[in-house]
Scaffold this active site. Structure first.
Site, PDB file in Angstrom:
ATOM      1  N   HIS A  94       0.859  -1.192   0.000  1.00  0.00           N
ATOM      2  CA  HIS A  94       0.000   0.000   0.000  1.00  0.00           C
ATOM      3  C   HIS A  94       0.895   1.242   0.000  1.00  0.00           C
ATOM      4  O   HIS A  94       1.948   1.255   0.646  1.00  0.00           O
ATOM      5  CB  HIS A  94      -0.916  -0.011   1.228  1.00  0.00           C
ATOM      6  CG  HIS A  94      -1.991   1.035   1.139  1.00  0.00           C
ATOM      7  ND1 HIS A  94      -1.731   2.363   1.376  1.00  0.00           N
ATOM      8  CD2 HIS A  94      -3.295   0.959   0.796  1.00  0.00           C
ATOM      9  CE1 HIS A  94      -2.848   3.064   1.188  1.00  0.00           C
ATOM     10  NE2 HIS A  94      -3.810   2.227   0.835  1.00  0.00           N
ATOM     11  N   GLU A 164      -4.083   2.268  -7.146  1.00  0.00           N
ATOM     12  CA  GLU A 164      -4.487   3.340  -6.237  1.00  0.00           C
ATOM     13  C   GLU A 164      -3.597   4.565  -6.450  1.00  0.00           C
ATOM     14  O   GLU A 164      -2.486   4.621  -5.886  1.00  0.00           O
ATOM     15  CB  GLU A 164      -4.342   2.879  -4.786  1.00  0.00           C
ATOM     16  CG  GLU A 164      -5.227   1.702  -4.420  1.00  0.00           C
ATOM     17  CD  GLU A 164      -5.569   1.728  -2.943  1.00  0.00           C
ATOM     18  OE1 GLU A 164      -6.760   1.738  -2.626  1.00  0.00           O
ATOM     19  OE2 GLU A 164      -4.644   1.770  -2.111  1.00  0.00           O
TER      20      GLU A 164
HETATM   21  P1  PGA Z   1      -9.728   6.099   0.408  1.00  0.00           P
HETATM   22  O1  PGA Z   1      -8.488   5.089   0.563  1.00  0.00           O
HETATM   23  O2  PGA Z   1     -10.894   5.278  -0.105  1.00  0.00           O
HETATM   24  O3  PGA Z   1      -9.944   6.647   1.758  1.00  0.00           O
HETATM   25  O4  PGA Z   1      -9.313   7.132  -0.604  1.00  0.00           O
HETATM   26  C1  PGA Z   1      -8.267   4.040  -0.329  1.00  0.00           C
HETATM   27  C2  PGA Z   1      -7.072   3.236   0.093  1.00  0.00           C
HETATM   28  O5  PGA Z   1      -6.048   3.814   0.453  1.00  0.00           O
HETATM   29  O6  PGA Z   1      -7.107   1.989   0.079  1.00  0.00           O
END
Ligand code: PGA
Length: 239
Positions: A94, A164
């Site tokens: 992540h 992401e």
């Molecule tokens: P968010 O985070 O939906 O709060 O933007 C997504 C993530 O980091 O998995």
């Protein structure tokens, strides 16, 4: 293949909040075509493991795991320990781990190997920062993030790839459909057949539109997943 919806609670929700979330767990819709996975803090895994006995359709993921299998690694949690507490999946790489803990591809490859040995399925996160998006070098960045842990490693662990964009996480900013599609098609080209998710500011209003884009198999949700009503609404939009 069912759609995959992952709730990444990050370092949110106190014990009391987790208890109250679980009291309403049945408000999360049951759906054959959607695989629902919750990633709580490590410390809440045993409680959720017990509570989810009544909802075996909801699976558990860890938000991270050690890059070592066992031994003298103070503070680490091994993939095998996570498995003992009901995890079937583990989020690896992540951006918050890459940024705040300097996790690089060498370490992430070791984590992927540990996850594989334990028989868990990794959710491997990739994504560019704002500057990279601005410089039009998104695909180059993602190629590195995928190649440098090893495409074969990602295939052999049957990794779910979560795209992401860092500039979208927690900001309310979402890439255009074209931008998401370009990246999803690129990942699909590099790793044909692997499930690809989108994550970053997903909410009940945009979930259906984003998840129905080509090459995507679902969503990784942060903030909105910590609220059971919003999380349930997101799933409802996908039924
Ligand atoms: P968010 O985070 O939906 O709060 O933007 C997504 C993530 O980091 O998995």
């Amino acid at each position: 293949m069912p759609n995959i919806i992952i709730a990444n609670w990050k370092m949110n929700l106190t014990n009391t909040a987790v208890e109250s979330y679980c009291k309403s767990i049945d408000s999360i819709p049951q759906a054959e075509n959607i695989e629902i996975i919750i990633a709580p803090s490590y410390i809440h895994l045993p409680y959720l493991q017990k509570k989810l006995l009544q909802r075996p359709d909801i699976k558990l993921a860890a938000q991270d795991c050690s890059g070592f299998t066992e031994g003298a690694y103070t503070g680490d949690i091994s993939a095998n320990m996570l498995k003992e507490f009901g995890c079937t999946h583990a989020i690896i790489g992540h951006s918050e781990r890459r940024i705040h803990y300097n996790e690089n591809e060498e370490l992430l490859a070791a984590k992927l190997d540990c996850v594989k040995i334990a028989g868990l399925r990794p959710i491997y996160c990739v994504g560019e920062d704002f500057e990279t998006r601005h410089n039009n070098s998104v695909l180059q960045k993602l190629r590195h993030q995928l190649r440098d842990v090893g495409l074969n490693r990602l295939k052999s662990t049957n990794a779910i790839i979560a795209y992401e964009p860092i500039w979208s996480i927690g900001t309310g900013l979402v890439p255009t459909a074209e931008q998401i599609q370009e990246v999803a098609a690129f990942i699909d080209d590099m790793l044909p057949g692997q499930s690809i998710l989108y994550g970053g500011s997903v909410n009940p209003d945009n979930a259906n539109h984003i998840s129905s884009l080509p090459h995507l198999s679902g969503l990784l949700i942060g903030k909105a997943s910590t609220n059971i009503d919003q999380f349930s609404q997101i799933i409802k939009t996908m039924l």
